[in-house]
Design a protein around this motif. Structure first.
Motif, PDB file in Angstrom:
ATOM      1  N   ASP A 137      -1.760  21.828 -77.568  1.00  0.00           N
ATOM      2  CA  ASP A 137      -0.866  21.789 -79.117  1.00  0.00           C
ATOM      3  C   ASP A 137      -1.520  20.888 -79.932  1.00  0.00           C
ATOM      4  OD1 ASP A 137       1.162  23.492 -77.828  1.00  0.00           O
ATOM      5  OD2 ASP A 137       2.405  21.855 -76.824  1.00  0.00           O
ATOM      6  N   VAL A 138      -1.495  21.321 -81.096  1.00  0.00           N
ATOM      7  CA  VAL A 138      -2.441  20.609 -82.288  1.00  0.00           C
ATOM      8  C   VAL A 138      -1.837  19.199 -82.248  1.00  0.00           C
ATOM      9  CG1 VAL A 138      -3.113  20.139 -84.517  1.00  0.00           C
ATOM     10  CG2 VAL A 138      -3.066  22.407 -83.481  1.00  0.00           C
ATOM     11  N   LEU A 139      -0.521  18.823 -82.262  1.00  0.00           N
ATOM     12  CA  LEU A 139       0.097  17.518 -82.465  1.00  0.00           C
ATOM     13  C   LEU A 139      -0.565  16.529 -81.277  1.00  0.00           C
ATOM     14  CD1 LEU A 139       1.715  15.439 -83.843  1.00  0.00           C
ATOM     15  CD2 LEU A 139       3.727  16.376 -82.864  1.00  0.00           C
ATOM     16  N   ASP A 140      -0.338  17.145 -79.918  1.00  0.00           N
ATOM     17  CA  ASP A 140      -0.875  16.365 -78.969  1.00  0.00           C
ATOM     18  C   ASP A 140      -2.434  15.893 -79.103  1.00  0.00           C
ATOM     19  OD1 ASP A 140       1.520  17.116 -77.856  1.00  0.00           O
ATOM     20  OD2 ASP A 140       0.923  18.014 -76.284  1.00  0.00           O
ATOM     21  N   ARG A 141      -3.304  16.933 -79.533  1.00  0.00           N
ATOM     22  CA  ARG A 141      -4.610  16.340 -79.665  1.00  0.00           C
ATOM     23  C   ARG A 141      -4.715  15.414 -80.832  1.00  0.00           C
ATOM     24  NH1 ARG A 141      -9.633  20.472 -81.315  1.00  0.00           N
ATOM     25  NH2 ARG A 141     -11.158  18.880 -81.355  1.00  0.00           N
ATOM     26  N   ALA A 142      -3.986  15.647 -82.043  1.00  0.00           N
ATOM     27  CA  ALA A 142      -3.873  14.371 -83.094  1.00  0.00           C
ATOM     28  C   ALA A 142      -3.439  13.226 -82.772  1.00  0.00           C
ATOM     29  CB  ALA A 142      -2.836  15.068 -84.278  1.00  0.00           C
ATOM     30  N   VAL A 143      -2.526  12.976 -81.727  1.00  0.00           N
ATOM     31  CA  VAL A 143      -1.755  11.796 -81.221  1.00  0.00           C
ATOM     32  C   VAL A 143      -3.088  11.266 -80.416  1.00  0.00           C
ATOM     33  CG1 VAL A 143      -0.407  10.642 -79.602  1.00  0.00           C
ATOM     34  CG2 VAL A 143       0.462  12.403 -81.031  1.00  0.00           C
ATOM     35  N   PHE A 170      -5.377   7.253 -90.594  1.00  0.00           N
ATOM     36  CA  PHE A 170      -4.699   8.401 -90.799  1.00  0.00           C
ATOM     37  C   PHE A 170      -5.724   9.704 -90.410  1.00  0.00           C
ATOM     38  CE2 PHE A 170      -2.697   6.148 -93.943  1.00  0.00           C
ATOM     39  CZ  PHE A 170      -1.540   6.578 -94.521  1.00  0.00           C
ATOM     40  N   SER A 171      -5.072  10.447 -89.404  1.00  0.00           N
ATOM     41  CA  SER A 171      -5.677  11.541 -89.028  1.00  0.00           C
ATOM     42  C   SER A 171      -4.954  12.849 -89.518  1.00  0.00           C
ATOM     43  CB  SER A 171      -5.577  11.510 -87.393  1.00  0.00           C
ATOM     44  OG  SER A 171      -6.105  12.562 -86.943  1.00  0.00           O
ATOM     45  N   ILE A 172      -5.614  13.397 -90.367  1.00  0.00           N
ATOM     46  CA  ILE A 172      -5.354  14.589 -91.321  1.00  0.00           C
ATOM     47  C   ILE A 172      -5.832  15.997 -90.553  1.00  0.00           C
ATOM     48  CG2 ILE A 172      -4.936  15.590 -93.461  1.00  0.00           C
ATOM     49  CD1 ILE A 172      -5.669  12.724 -94.588  1.00  0.00           C
ATOM     50  N   TRP A 173      -4.782  17.031 -90.397  1.00  0.00           N
ATOM     51  CA  TRP A 173      -5.040  18.087 -89.639  1.00  0.00           C
ATOM     52  C   TRP A 173      -4.934  19.256 -90.472  1.00  0.00           C
ATOM     53  CZ3 TRP A 173      -7.147  18.495 -84.668  1.00  0.00           C
ATOM     54  CH2 TRP A 173      -7.341  17.255 -83.841  1.00  0.00           C
ATOM     55  N   ILE A 174      -5.992  20.193 -91.019  1.00  0.00           N
ATOM     56  CA  ILE A 174      -5.782  21.144 -91.623  1.00  0.00           C
ATOM     57  C   ILE A 174      -5.745  22.347 -90.746  1.00  0.00           C
ATOM     58  CG2 ILE A 174      -6.768  22.621 -93.827  1.00  0.00           C
ATOM     59  CD1 ILE A 174      -8.173  19.817 -94.709  1.00  0.00           C
ATOM     60  N   CYS A 175      -4.571  23.243 -90.437  1.00  0.00           N
ATOM     61  CA  CYS A 175      -4.429  24.228 -89.842  1.00  0.00           C
ATOM     62  C   CYS A 175      -4.461  25.414 -90.807  1.00  0.00           C
ATOM     63  CB  CYS A 175      -3.365  23.980 -88.967  1.00  0.00           C
ATOM     64  SG  CYS A 175      -3.300  22.632 -87.749  1.00  0.00           S
ATOM     65  N   MET A 176      -5.330  26.345 -90.278  1.00  0.00           N
ATOM     66  CA  MET A 176      -5.350  27.625 -91.152  1.00  0.00           C
ATOM     67  C   MET A 176      -4.875  28.780 -90.575  1.00  0.00           C
ATOM     68  SD  MET A 176      -9.484  27.200 -92.141  1.00  0.00           S
ATOM     69  CE  MET A 176     -10.168  26.245 -91.158  1.00  0.00           C
ATOM     70  N   ASN A 177      -4.625  29.897 -91.262  1.00  0.00           N
ATOM     71  CA  ASN A 177      -4.082  31.063 -90.779  1.00  0.00           C
ATOM     72  C   ASN A 177      -2.867  31.059 -90.051  1.00  0.00           C
ATOM     73  OD1 ASN A 177      -6.551  32.979 -91.364  1.00  0.00           O
ATOM     74  ND2 ASN A 177      -7.611  31.533 -89.431  1.00  0.00           N
ATOM     75  N   TYR A 185       4.598  14.962 -91.742  1.00  0.00           N
ATOM     76  CA  TYR A 185       4.246  13.753 -91.442  1.00  0.00           C
ATOM     77  C   TYR A 185       4.686  13.102 -90.068  1.00  0.00           C
ATOM     78  CZ  TYR A 185       3.489   8.781 -92.674  1.00  0.00           C
ATOM     79  OH  TYR A 185       3.069   7.402 -92.988  1.00  0.00           O
ATOM     80  N   VAL A 186       3.955  12.718 -89.331  1.00  0.00           N
ATOM     81  CA  VAL A 186       4.208  11.913 -88.027  1.00  0.00           C
ATOM     82  C   VAL A 186       3.930  10.508 -88.001  1.00  0.00           C
ATOM     83  CG1 VAL A 186       4.030  12.170 -85.507  1.00  0.00           C
ATOM     84  CG2 VAL A 186       3.960  14.111 -86.615  1.00  0.00           C
ATOM     85  N   HIS A 187       4.690   9.409 -87.889  1.00  0.00           N
ATOM     86  CA  HIS A 187       4.330   8.233 -87.829  1.00  0.00           C
ATOM     87  C   HIS A 187       5.508   7.356 -86.904  1.00  0.00           C
ATOM     88  CE1 HIS A 187       7.941   7.689 -90.703  1.00  0.00           C
ATOM     89  NE2 HIS A 187       7.577   8.933 -91.026  1.00  0.00           N
ATOM     90  N   LEU A 188       5.321   5.956 -86.827  1.00  0.00           N
ATOM     91  CA  LEU A 188       6.200   5.441 -85.948  1.00  0.00           C
ATOM     92  C   LEU A 188       7.282   5.117 -86.405  1.00  0.00           C
ATOM     93  CD1 LEU A 188       3.462   2.780 -84.775  1.00  0.00           C
ATOM     94  CD2 LEU A 188       4.376   4.604 -83.424  1.00  0.00           C
ATOM     95  N   ALA A 189       8.414   4.897 -85.905  1.00  0.00           N
ATOM     96  CA  ALA A 189       9.847   4.480 -86.092  1.00  0.00           C
ATOM     97  C   ALA A 189      10.246   3.475 -85.198  1.00  0.00           C
ATOM     98  CB  ALA A 189      10.535   5.669 -86.176  1.00  0.00           C
ATOM     99  N   TYR A 190      11.237   2.457 -85.506  1.00  0.00           N
ATOM    100  CA  TYR A 190      11.584   1.487 -84.726  1.00  0.00           C
ATOM    101  C   TYR A 190      13.273   1.946 -84.661  1.00  0.00           C
ATOM    102  CZ  TYR A 190      12.296  -3.142 -82.848  1.00  0.00           C
ATOM    103  OH  TYR A 190      12.330  -4.086 -81.974  1.00  0.00           O
TER     104      TYR A 190
END
Length: 318
Positions: A137-143, A170-177, A185-190
């Motif tokens: 999963d792309v999000l797992d790799r981005a983390v 910032f890790s910015i992922w451009i996913c095509m097709n 947008y994924v970020h920390l929350a308290y």
């Protein structure tokens, strides 16, 4: 499968993978132009939202590192002795020995950005994916990537236990097709579970932006400004002139920045990839016994064109 067939298949795989690798490399270099990065910044990083991209360019420090900084733990930083002061360490991004790190996974694009206060910095990583991977999963790799961007700062951007000096990343992922144009947008929350007390610290350190591009280029619309620019740049269908018209006229990005050459090179490669794919289909139909007339009808080409492609392909595969 006999040896000849295996050799032929291997040759085809090498050719295909080589062109895909070339296309990926050219896409990275195109995305790594400062004017393009500036458009990405003003559409994804809160500090720069509302700023004119040509103004944001000046805040990008130095030249972006493109495909040279390893992701692997322990290899993102380079460490060496200072000849004038033995024992001191000079720590920086490990871009010096790309050939030694051949075969390692590397960040596509990584660069520092100076904030408008002139003092603080952020670290920005831009990654491109030609489609949604099936193996993970792309999000797992981005983390993982954004975590590496944090942990690799120790002894480079902050020392010892000075954790308050950690730079935002910032890790910015451009996913095509993908099926639609999107942005997340994924970020920390308290979340306060018991009581009102909240520990001090910054929730803005880790930032992941996921940009999804559909195959269909969106119409001019402020909401999809970044999607239209990236979609045009990375399109395998648009011609050089069509891409440059969008880049120059709609986004005021001067072609003399070097983008013209990169766009032309990538379009030529895209054309070669399309032609190779068509040739593969034609040869597959030919081997299955389809007549030249049938192949020409399906591929919407003249019979003489089909004959020429088959003869050339036979010579290549020989």
């Amino acid at each position: 499968m006999d040896k000849t067939s295996m050799d032929t298949e291997m040759k085809n795989m090498v050719r295909a993978s080589n062109k895909d690798a070339q296309y990926d490399e050219k896409a990275k270099r195109l995305l790594g132009h400062k004017y393009i990065l500036a458009y990405i910044l003003v559409n994804t990083v809160d500090e720069f939202k509302g700023m004119a991209p040509k103004e944001a360019v000046q805040y990008i420090e130095g030249e972006p590192f493109i495909g040279v900084v390893p992701v692997e733990p322990g290899l993102t930083n380079v460490q060496k002795d200072d000849s004038e002061a033995k024992g001191q360490r000079i720590i920086g991004l490990n871009s010096e020995n790309a050939e030694i790190n051949e075969g390692l996974v590397r960040f596509d694009i990584i660069f520092y950005v100076r904030m408008r206060d002139g003092l603080s910095q952020i670290i920005v990583n831009v990654e491109s994916q030609k489609d949604e991977p099936s193996g993970y999963d792309v999000l797992d790799r981005a983390v993982f990537y954004v975590s590496r961007l944090i942990s690799s700062q120790k002894e480079r951007d902050f020392v010892h236990t000075n954790y308050n000096d950690i730079r935002r990343v910032f890790s910015i992922w451009i996913c095509m097709n993908l099926d639609e144009n999107s942005m997340g947008y994924v970020h920390l929350a308290y979340d306060k579970l018991i009581g009102d007390y909240q520990c001090r610290g910054r929730l803005d350190l880790l930032n992941i932006v996921l940009i999804g591009l559909s195959n269909e280029l969106p119409e001019r619309d402020e909401r999809y400004e970044l999607h239209r620019l990236l979609g045009a740049l990375l399109s395998k269908q648009l011609s050089v002139d069509e891409k440059l018209a969008i880049i120059e006229k709609e986004y005021n990005i001067p072609a003399e920045t070097g983008i013209r050459k990169e766009v032309a090179s990538m379009c030529n490669l895209s054309q070669g990839i399309r032609e190779d794919a068509q040739a593969e289909v034609i040869m597959s139909m030919y081997k299955k016994g389809y007549t030249l007339e049938q192949i020409a009808d399906v591929m919407e080409k003249g019979i003489e064109d089909i004959k020429s492609i088959i003869e050339k392909r036979k010579l290549v595969l020989a």
